[in-house]
Scaffold this active site. Structure first.
Site, short mmCIF file in Angstrom:
data_model
loop_
_atom_site.label_atom_id
_atom_site.label_comp_id
_atom_site.label_asym_id
_atom_site.label_seq_id
_atom_site.Cartn_x
_atom_site.Cartn_y
_atom_site.Cartn_z
N SER A 143 0.83 -1.20 0.00
CA SER A 143 0.00 0.00 0.00
C SER A 143 0.87 1.26 0.00
O SER A 143 1.74 1.41 -0.85
CB SER A 143 -0.95 -0.05 1.20
OG SER A 143 -2.00 0.88 1.07
N ASP A 158 -5.40 -3.51 -2.56
CA ASP A 158 -4.50 -3.21 -1.44
C ASP A 158 -3.79 -4.46 -0.89
O ASP A 158 -4.43 -5.37 -0.38
CB ASP A 158 -5.31 -2.54 -0.33
CG ASP A 158 -4.45 -1.98 0.78
OD1 ASP A 158 -3.25 -2.31 0.83
OD2 ASP A 158 -4.97 -1.19 1.58
#
Length: 483
Positions: free
Chosen positions: A174, A327
């Site tokens: 991320s 993510d």
């Protein structure tokens, strides 16, 4: 100077040298510097360390190369005599036992002697340093997610770079992937410039910097019409500018850093992927960062793009029937197992800035019984919640959602060395806003100060590994130049 004044000096230090000087003063006042000078402790085999130190020094000074080599093979491991015990670094502020520091320095001098001695042929040196590399294993630096708090990793990298302690294996999830990739596609000189000037760059990844931020009503409308709150095109634009058009293979060839990015699949049965120059050599790095930053509900799931090395044609990277990714922190914020499998990693440095995770990370070896009890209670609560989520998933109640939530709860978020910079929770509302230059500067400062407390343990855990790797690389280059 009072203890509180020294603590303030440490808290607001502008450099590692200033921080270390204050830390040593505090250790003297608290009686902990005396502990460092005393070799005795139940936490490691100080008798073995002291005797091995004298043997190594004697053979190095008398140039008994073969005997020295035999001793070194059994002395370079991080856990030799239990010297990697984290309790040895939790007591004093400025470092661990002086005997351990002295032992590490002697091993480094012995390794330098072996590289330079005429008693061994070049081929012998290459063979021996290759074996020593396998003995020590590899360290990986892992940068967690955390929204704009992830920019704190800039300061972490700056501090490690200044101390010469940046591992060759870097992984990001991320927001951590933004910093990891921006650094790892560049060589050391370029890295230094990037880290120094990072706060001046364009990081408008959430919204158009020239337009007013969307209202709540506009965001809700966007979600129901497009399935996400924010437009991913801003993230794509910034990543292309920041990272460039490199593939994972090209980034490795250019910088020598082994870059890794974790991404999660949106389906229930797909495993999370670790992208690097081995598993995805032709994938464009910027697209991997966009994918790992695609937080569910915030951004739509992203496509990974790869470039054919021969035709230079760009196409979607699809190893499954579900080519959309999201993510990486959802399934695998800290990918211990995969890094160990691929790169012989046996030592992890984790920079953790997930604001919802940091309050629950406690040192299991802490001398404080309250902390140990709290950790036990948190672990038990997490197990109960995890079992509940698993039950819902097995009953078919929002299976994908509860499976992903269970993954978030059960992951391991720490490492052998866990760097936890102090976060400013008053700025949680900025976690999905474009970071300003002042925010980035403050984040970098917090990252640096959070790293300074871990420099002594990082140096002792990694100095031998780094010297062996550097010497091996030099020997290989010398061998190639002679052919």
């Amino acid at each position: 100077m009072s203890k509180n004044e020294i603590k303030l000096q440490m808290e607001y230090a502008s450099s590692y040298e200033t921080w270390l000087e204050a830390a040593e003063k505090l250790d003297v006042i608290e009686g902990k510097y005396q502990w460092r000078e005393q070799k005795e402790s139940d936490e490691y085999d100080y008798v073995l360390v002291e005797s091995r130190l004298h043997e190594l020094r004697r053979h190095r000074l008398s140039k008994n190369t073969r005997l020295l080599l035999g001793l070194l093979r059994n002395s370079v491991a991080r856990d030799f005599a239990n010297m990697d015990n984290s309790r040895l670094y939790n007591y004093a502020h400025s470092g661990t036992k002086k005997l351990i520091d002295e032992f590490i320095q002697e091993v480094l001098m012995c390794l330098t002697y072996l590289e330079e001695t005429p008693d061994l042929s070049l081929d012998e040196k290459i063979t021996e340093f290759s074996r020593l590399k396998l003995t020590t294993g590899n360290t990986a630096l892992i940068l967690s997610g955390g929204g704009t708090f992830g920019m704190t990793h800039i300061g972490v990298l700056q501090s490690l770079h200044e101390q010469g302690l940046v591992p060759k294996i870097i992984c990001g999830s991320s927001a951590g992937a933004i910093v990891a990739c921006a650094a790892a596609v560049r060589n050391k000189e370029e890295q230094e410039i990037l880290l120094r000037q990072f706060h001046t760059g364009d990081l408008s990844v959430f919204t158009d910097p020239n337009a007013a931020p969307p209202s709540v009503i506009q965001s809700v409308k966007q979600y129901f019409t497009r399935g996400c709150v924010l437009d991913i095109s801003h993230l794509e634009r910034v990543m292309k500018l920041l990272i460039g058009d490199f593939t994972f293979q090209e980034a490795y060839d250019r910088s020598g850093y082994i870059l890794n990015v974790t991404v999660s699949c949106g389906s229930l049965f797909e495993m999370p992927s670790l992208l690097n120059y081995i598993t995805a050599p032709n994938v464009l790095v910027w697209s991997a960062v966009v994918a790992t930053c695609s937080v569910p509900f915030l951004f739509k799931r992203a496509t990974l793009w790869e470039r054919d090395p021969l035709t230079r044609e760009v196409s979607a990277f699809c190893v499954t029937d579900a080519p959309l990714w999201m993510d990486g922190s959802v399934d695998n914020d800290i990918p211990h197992a995969k890094l160990t499998e691929l790169f012989h990693v046996n030592h992890f440095i984790v920079s953790q800035v997930n604001f919802h995770i940091v309050p629950f990370i406690m040192d299991p070896t802490s001398h404080n019984w309250v902390e140990r009890c709290c950790k036990k209670a948190i672990d038990l609560a997490a197990q109960e919640v995890s079992l509940t989520f698993r039950l819902f998933a097995e009953l078919g109640i929002f299976s994908v959602l509860f499976t992903k939530l269970q993954s978030v709860i059960t992951q391991k978020y720490s490492g052998d060395i866990t760097i936890i910079p102090r976060l400013n929770y008053r700025e949680v509302n900025k976690v999905i806003k474009n970071p300003t230059p002042s925010f980035l500067l403050d984040a970098a400062t917090r990252g640096k100060r959070g790293t300074w407390t871990k420099v002594p343990v990082t140096r002792n855990h990694c100095a031998i590994e780094i010297l062996i790797a550097a010497a091996y690389t030099r020997l290989i280059k010398r061998s190639k130049s002679l052919k």
